[in-house]
Design an enzyme around this catalytic site. Structure first.
Site, PDB file in Angstrom:
ATOM      1  N   ASP A 143       0.818  -1.217   0.000  1.00 18.36           N
ATOM      2  CA  ASP A 143       0.000   0.000   0.000  1.00 18.36           C
ATOM      3  C   ASP A 143       0.850   1.265   0.000  1.00 18.36           C
ATOM      4  O   ASP A 143       2.069   1.213   0.213  1.00 18.36           O
ATOM      5  CB  ASP A 143      -0.963  -0.002   1.208  1.00 18.36           C
ATOM      6  CG  ASP A 143      -0.283  -0.433   2.510  1.00 18.36           C
ATOM      7  OD1 ASP A 143       0.953  -0.373   2.595  1.00 18.36           O
ATOM      8  OD2 ASP A 143      -1.007  -0.835   3.445  1.00 18.36           O
ATOM      9  N   GLU A 195      -9.599  -1.969   5.368  1.00 21.52           N
ATOM     10  CA  GLU A 195     -10.207  -1.654   6.653  1.00 21.52           C
ATOM     11  C   GLU A 195     -11.449  -2.530   6.881  1.00 21.52           C
ATOM     12  O   GLU A 195     -11.962  -3.137   5.931  1.00 21.52           O
ATOM     13  CB  GLU A 195     -10.609  -0.170   6.653  1.00 21.52           C
ATOM     14  CG  GLU A 195      -9.432   0.795   6.496  1.00 21.52           C
ATOM     15  CD  GLU A 195      -8.629   0.976   7.786  1.00 21.52           C
ATOM     16  OE1 GLU A 195      -8.446   0.000   8.538  1.00 21.52           O
ATOM     17  OE2 GLU A 195      -8.176   2.116   8.032  1.00 21.52           O
ATOM     18  N   ASN A 242      -7.352  -2.946  14.322  1.00 17.94           N
ATOM     19  CA  ASN A 242      -8.757  -3.183  13.948  1.00 17.94           C
ATOM     20  C   ASN A 242      -8.904  -4.375  12.995  1.00 17.94           C
ATOM     21  O   ASN A 242      -9.966  -4.580  12.421  1.00 17.94           O
ATOM     22  CB  ASN A 242      -9.366  -1.922  13.330  1.00 17.94           C
ATOM     23  CG  ASN A 242      -8.679  -1.524  12.020  1.00 17.94           C
ATOM     24  OD1 ASN A 242      -7.780  -2.214  11.550  1.00 17.94           O
ATOM     25  ND2 ASN A 242      -9.116  -0.420  11.442  1.00 17.94           N
ATOM     26  N   HIS A 262      -7.150  -4.854  10.154  1.00 15.06           N
ATOM     27  CA  HIS A 262      -6.872  -4.621   8.727  1.00 15.06           C
ATOM     28  C   HIS A 262      -5.592  -5.321   8.275  1.00 15.06           C
ATOM     29  O   HIS A 262      -4.678  -5.565   9.063  1.00 15.06           O
ATOM     30  CB  HIS A 262      -6.888  -3.122   8.361  1.00 15.06           C
ATOM     31  CG  HIS A 262      -5.715  -2.307   8.806  1.00 15.06           C
ATOM     32  ND1 HIS A 262      -5.832  -0.987   9.188  1.00 15.06           N
ATOM     33  CD2 HIS A 262      -4.385  -2.576   8.902  1.00 15.06           C
ATOM     34  CE1 HIS A 262      -4.637  -0.515   9.483  1.00 15.06           C
ATOM     35  NE2 HIS A 262      -3.751  -1.448   9.331  1.00 15.06           N
TER      36      HIS A 262
HETATM   37  C1  GLP Z   1      -0.351   0.016   8.725  1.00 21.47           C
HETATM   38  C2  GLP Z   1      -0.125  -0.691   7.368  1.00 21.47           C
HETATM   39  C3  GLP Z   1      -0.290  -2.174   7.503  1.00 21.47           C
HETATM   40  C4  GLP Z   1       0.392  -2.612   8.792  1.00 21.47           C
HETATM   41  C5  GLP Z   1      -0.403  -2.121   9.968  1.00 21.47           C
HETATM   42  C6  GLP Z   1       0.237  -2.390  11.317  1.00 21.47           C
HETATM   43  O1  GLP Z   1      -1.284   1.024   8.709  1.00 21.47           O
HETATM   44  N1  GLP Z   1      -0.932  -0.241   6.292  1.00 21.47           N
HETATM   45  O2  GLP Z   1       0.250  -2.829   6.371  1.00 21.47           O
HETATM   46  O3  GLP Z   1       0.451  -4.003   8.859  1.00 21.47           O
HETATM   47  O4  GLP Z   1      -0.800  -0.794   9.796  1.00 21.47           O
HETATM   48  O5  GLP Z   1       1.287  -1.521  11.567  1.00 21.47           O
HETATM   49  P1  GLP Z   1       2.273  -1.692  12.810  1.00 21.47           P
HETATM   50  O6  GLP Z   1       3.152  -2.821  12.472  1.00 21.47           O
HETATM   51  O7  GLP Z   1       2.984  -0.380  12.885  1.00 21.47           O
HETATM   52  O8  GLP Z   1       1.427  -1.962  14.002  1.00 21.47           O
END
Ligand code: GLP
Length: 260
Positions: A67, A143, A136, A138
């Site tokens: 993304d 989402e 959440n 995702h």
């Molecule tokens: C982000 C990314 C995800 C990631 C998630 C968790 O927003 N878009 O690909 O897996 O949130 O992030 P973190 O590892 O910082 O908790």
């Protein structure tokens, strides 16, 4: 689903690095699906270290990130282009020409999304998809209530995701509202996927993903449909699971089972 529970975060990251390394050694021209976020930073550090110390090579691999924020140019310090450059690409021998991320600053982000999906297909699909998980539930930026049949497209970020990611920006207002993300179906089409979750803040989402119903309310639960999904957890991220004893019987300390 293969659920591997490791005693702590460093052990979980080492286990994940072993799987990535094995994939790249077995298939030097592997197409890797890469992820961003805090969880992945130590993994990229370990992979870069193995590149330096053990000659682990990414020279023939191709990569597609999950993304990118809409509106951020690749050189914006909060973009995922920048993150990947700093955290991984510049430390290994991967060919920059074969490193792909969605174009968040495209004049037409909708067209850029379709082009990105087509590029993944033209590369022959993803051999190993790395994933983190949002609090959440995702995956990528899919989402809650994202279509389980979705392909790369624009998603509006939830307030909770923007708050979780606000720490990288100057303020909540400056945290982007939209992203281009590969879809749930794009992720499910990968030949293998590897989700890593560490820390107690992920425990509830992890329990919903593994033991909850298959539901778009928890997009990560779609991995229940993936024929070769591995979930690597540290003890804190595994703390809300009910069937822990079973997972530890099959994979003691996160090791492969006799039949893997
Ligand atoms: C982000 C990314 C995800 C990631 C998630 C968790 O927003 N878009 O690909 O897996 O949130 O992030 P973190 O590892 O910082 O908790």
């Amino acid at each position: 689903m293969k659920v591997l529970i490791l005693r702590n975060e460093p052990a979980a990251i080492e286990r994940a690095a072993d799987i990535v390394a094995r994939t790249v050694r077995d298939l030097p021209a592997a197409v890797l699906g890469l992820a961003t976020g805090g969880t992945m930073l130590p993994l990229y550090q370990v992979l870069a270290q193995r590149h330096r110390d053990e000659g682990l090579s990414f020279a023939k691999t191709t990569s597609f990130n999950l993304d990118e924020y809409i509106g951020l140019a690749p050189d914006h310090p909060c973009s995922y282009h920048y993150y990947m450059q700093e955290a991984f690409f510049r430390h290994v021998d991967i060919d920059p020409a074969r490193c792909h991320l969605p174009k968040g600053d495209a004049a037409d982000p909708r067209a850029a999304s379709g082009d990105y999906e087509a590029l993944i297909e033209a590369a022959g699909g993803i051999d190993l998809q790395l994933l983190g998980i949002g609090q959440n539930g995702h995956i990528g930026f899919n989402e809650p209530t994202a279509s389980l049949g979705s392909r790369t497209r624009i998603k509006t970020l939830t307030t909770s995701t923007r708050r979780a990611n606000q720490r990288y920006f100057a303020s909540f207002e400056e945290t982007p509202r939209y992203a281009i993300t590969t879809g749930v179906a794009t992720i499910l089409a990968s030949r293998k996927c590897l989700l890593i979750a560490t820390g107690a803040a992920k425990a509830e989402a992890v329990a919903n993903m593994i033991e909850g119903p298959l539901s778009a309310v928890c997009p990560a639960s779609a991995l229940q449909l993936h024929p070769r999904a591995t979930i690597i957890l540290d003890a804190a991220a595994a703390s809300a699971l009910k069937l822990t004893e079973y997972y530890e019987t099959v994979h003691p300390q996160g090791r492969d089972s006799a039949f893997d």
